[in-house]
Design an enzyme around this catalytic site. Structure first.
Site, PDB file in Angstrom:
ATOM      1  CE  LYS A 199     -10.812  -0.884  -0.883  1.00 51.51           C
ATOM      2  NZ  LYS A 199      -9.783  -1.643  -0.236  1.00 51.51           N
ATOM      3  CE  LYS A 210      -5.061  -8.706  -2.333  1.00 49.47           C
ATOM      4  NZ  LYS A 210      -5.032  -8.158  -0.980  1.00 49.47           N
ATOM      5  CE  LYS A 259      -4.311  -1.824   1.689  1.00 51.29           C
ATOM      6  NZ  LYS A 259      -5.438  -1.735   2.575  1.00 51.29           N
TER       7      LYS A 259
HETATM    8  P1  TYM Z   1     -10.408  -5.749   3.683  1.00 44.68           P
HETATM    9  O1  TYM Z   1     -11.555  -4.853   3.854  1.00 44.68           O
HETATM   10  O2  TYM Z   1      -9.274  -5.264   2.866  1.00 44.68           O
HETATM   11  O3  TYM Z   1     -10.860  -7.144   3.072  1.00 44.68           O
HETATM   12  C1  TYM Z   1     -11.956  -7.837   3.622  1.00 44.68           C
HETATM   13  C2  TYM Z   1     -11.741  -9.333   3.543  1.00 44.68           C
HETATM   14  O4  TYM Z   1     -11.659  -9.751   2.173  1.00 44.68           O
HETATM   15  C3  TYM Z   1     -10.527 -10.585   1.998  1.00 44.68           C
HETATM   16  N1  TYM Z   1     -10.048 -10.435   0.613  1.00 44.68           N
HETATM   17  C4  TYM Z   1      -9.864 -11.460  -0.232  1.00 44.68           C
HETATM   18  N2  TYM Z   1     -10.040 -12.781  -0.093  1.00 44.68           N
HETATM   19  C5  TYM Z   1      -9.782 -13.571  -1.169  1.00 44.68           C
HETATM   20  N3  TYM Z   1      -9.358 -13.079  -2.369  1.00 44.68           N
HETATM   21  C6  TYM Z   1      -9.161 -11.761  -2.556  1.00 44.68           C
HETATM   22  N4  TYM Z   1      -8.775 -11.303  -3.725  1.00 44.68           N
HETATM   23  C7  TYM Z   1      -9.414 -10.884  -1.457  1.00 44.68           C
HETATM   24  N5  TYM Z   1      -9.343  -9.536  -1.290  1.00 44.68           N
HETATM   25  C8  TYM Z   1      -9.726  -9.280  -0.018  1.00 44.68           C
HETATM   26  C9  TYM Z   1      -9.528 -10.093   3.022  1.00 44.68           C
HETATM   27  O5  TYM Z   1      -8.570 -11.083   3.312  1.00 44.68           O
HETATM   28  C10 TYM Z   1     -10.425  -9.789   4.195  1.00 44.68           C
HETATM   29  O6  TYM Z   1     -10.691 -10.971   4.941  1.00 44.68           O
HETATM   30  N6  TYM Z   1      -7.391  -6.086   7.597  1.00 44.68           N
HETATM   31  C11 TYM Z   1      -8.697  -6.491   7.158  1.00 44.68           C
HETATM   32  C12 TYM Z   1      -9.815  -5.819   7.937  1.00 44.68           C
HETATM   33  C13 TYM Z   1      -9.712  -6.042   9.410  1.00 44.68           C
HETATM   34  C14 TYM Z   1      -9.862  -7.282  10.097  1.00 44.68           C
HETATM   35  C15 TYM Z   1      -9.671  -6.975  11.458  1.00 44.68           C
HETATM   36  C16 TYM Z   1     -10.133  -8.573   9.670  1.00 44.68           C
HETATM   37  C17 TYM Z   1      -9.466  -5.084  10.334  1.00 44.68           C
HETATM   38  N7  TYM Z   1      -9.432  -5.663  11.561  1.00 44.68           N
HETATM   39  C18 TYM Z   1      -9.749  -7.989  12.428  1.00 44.68           C
HETATM   40  C19 TYM Z   1     -10.203  -9.567  10.654  1.00 44.68           C
HETATM   41  C20 TYM Z   1     -10.020  -9.282  12.001  1.00 44.68           C
HETATM   42  C21 TYM Z   1      -8.779  -6.186   5.663  1.00 44.68           C
HETATM   43  O7  TYM Z   1      -7.816  -5.992   4.992  1.00 44.68           O
HETATM   44  O8  TYM Z   1      -9.982  -6.132   5.142  1.00 44.68           O
END
Ligand code: TYM
Length: 391
Positions: free
Chosen positions: A261, A258, A131
């Site tokens: 967005k 991957k 990022k």
């Molecule tokens: P975020 O919002 O970026 O993504 C949400 C969830 O989607 C999964 N994900 C994917 N899984 C499979 N293939 C993909 N291409 C793909 N893109 C995204 C992410 O792995 C995630 O599970 N850090 C977290 C948010 C968070 C969180 C937490 C999660 C904050 N605190 C505590 C669990 C526990 C995140 O990046 O979300």
């Protein structure tokens, strides 16, 4: 796995969150959200799912858009099958849905955990480096990694390399501290609830590993009961990630990356219309040859599409390979687009209905946050007692 010392629930706890940053894509769904719903419906867990709004501040945002993004994501959760009634009294097959920023304990615990976290550990986090646009030494020597900087710099390899290092320093300088510290807040989100399991995509594994390390560190450093009645022993559980069959859905345009967005053209969004889905699947890259076969190494694009098909239609990949044996990519893609459009038809309608009542969604979040907040408050009090900041 160690048992949770202070847990008095019958069901193991699971926690996960998603950032409210815009539309959900099929990677979010197949890597995380679909699993949230399945795990909730298994009735085996006490489920907490939250809107990670504090995390979402680490990226550029418009304050006018944020409330809408929060409500939309909550509507997504419910429209996809999360049942928020647990906010009114715990029971299985229901989840507590809450807003991270309504619970101050998240930020408080993150600060305390900061004091146990070496900067070195955070600076090697892949998500931070991605990022912030920071490359490692090996990547700097690979011209294909230079992306946009390449055009701006003189062409000789050596000069470019040294200038790239300078550019990296600039990227590091300007990356916001929140982006750097993101994994510590994430550890706090998880540890506050005594979660044993965290359903996420595999891009979060490094963060989960740090969460376990911090839990161990805290437990080792602050083990003792300070005075009778304060609760001794371990404060934190060491949580494990829970992955689906599709923990990493790949980009439609470049199956080596991957789905993310940050590259909207590579994404299938859950609220894309059937026509948009058809168009995106039609133009998704395919591999050389014409066979519809699962072979991630040699046929990464088709394998990615097969995985999406298999997960949504709940059909084994081998069965799909047989069904599409002798058929063309085009026939396969037409059917896949239909499967996707149908799978999300109900969701699209429900989301619209929910969004017509924004006050109801806000009330659900508030009531879920009250319930989650009570649990989080208990844990942060325990933490404060353990570290001696109590009078
Ligand atoms: P975020 O919002 O970026 O993504 C949400 C969830 O989607 C999964 N994900 C994917 N899984 C499979 N293939 C993909 N291409 C793909 N893109 C995204 C992410 O792995 C995630 O599970 N850090 C977290 C948010 C968070 C969180 C937490 C999660 C904050 N605190 C505590 C669990 C526990 C995140 O990046 O979300």
């Amino acid at each position: 796995m160690s048992a949770h010392p202070t847990s008095n629930t019958q069901h193991p706890t699971l926690v996960s969150g998603i950032q409210p940053t815009g539309r959900l894509h099929i990677g979010n769904y197949l890597g995380a959200l679909k699993n949230f719903v399945d795990l909730q419906n298994s009735g085996k867990y006490e489920c907490y799912f939250f809107i990670a709004d504090l995390h979402s501040l680490t990226e550029e945002f418009d304050p006018k858009e944020k409330p809408k993004q929060i409500l939309e994501l909550t509507a997504d959760y419910i429209a996809l099958g999360l049942n928020p009634s647990a906010s009114l009294g715990a029971s299985p097959k229901k989840s507590t849905i809450f807003l991270q920023s309504l619970i101050p304990a998240h930020s408080e615990l993150a600060w305390i955990l900061n004091t146990l976290t070496p900067m070195g550990e955070l600076s090697r986090m892949t998500q931070f480096r991605d990022k912030a646009g920071i490359l490692n030494e090996e990547e700097i020597s690979k011209p294909e990694k230079w992306d946009k900087e390449r055009e701006l710099l003189p062409k000789t390899h050596q000069v470019v390399q040294s200038q790239m290092k300078a550019v990296q320093k600039i990227h590091t300088y300007w990356a916001n501290v929140g982006l750097f510290d993101y994994p510590v807040l994430m550890a706090a989100d998880i540890l506050l609830y005594g979660a044993q399991f965290v359903p996420v995509g595999n891009d979060q594994d490094q963060h989960l590993e740090l969460t376990r390390t911090l839990a161990r560190k805290f437990n080792a450093k602050f083990p003792a009961r300070r005075s009778p009645g304060e609760g001794g022993g371990k404060t934190f559980m060491e949580p494990k990630p829970l992955h689906t069959e599709t923990p990493r859905v790949m980009s439609l345009k470049n199956p080596g990356n991957k789905m993310s967005k940050s590259d909207p053209a590579s994404c299938l969004f859950l609220d894309d219309s059937p026509t948009e889905i058809q168009a995106k699947i039609k133009t998704a890259v395919t591999d050389s040859g014409s066979e519809i076969k699962y072979d991630p190494k040699n046929k990464a694009a088709v394998s990615n599409l097969l995985k999406i098909y298999s997960s949504l239609a709940d059909k084994p990949i081998e069965k799909l390979e047989k069904e599409f044996s002798g058929k063309t990519y085009s026939e396969f893609k037409t059917e896949l687009a239909e499967v996707i459009a149908n799978h999300f038809a109900d969701y699209r309608t429900k989301k619209k209905t929910l969004l017509a009542k924004p006050h109801t969604i806000a009330a659900i979040l508030k009531s879920g946050s009250q319930k989650a907040g009570t649990k989080a408050e208990k844990k942060i009090s325990e933490v404060k007692k353990k570290i001696g900041i109590t009078i």
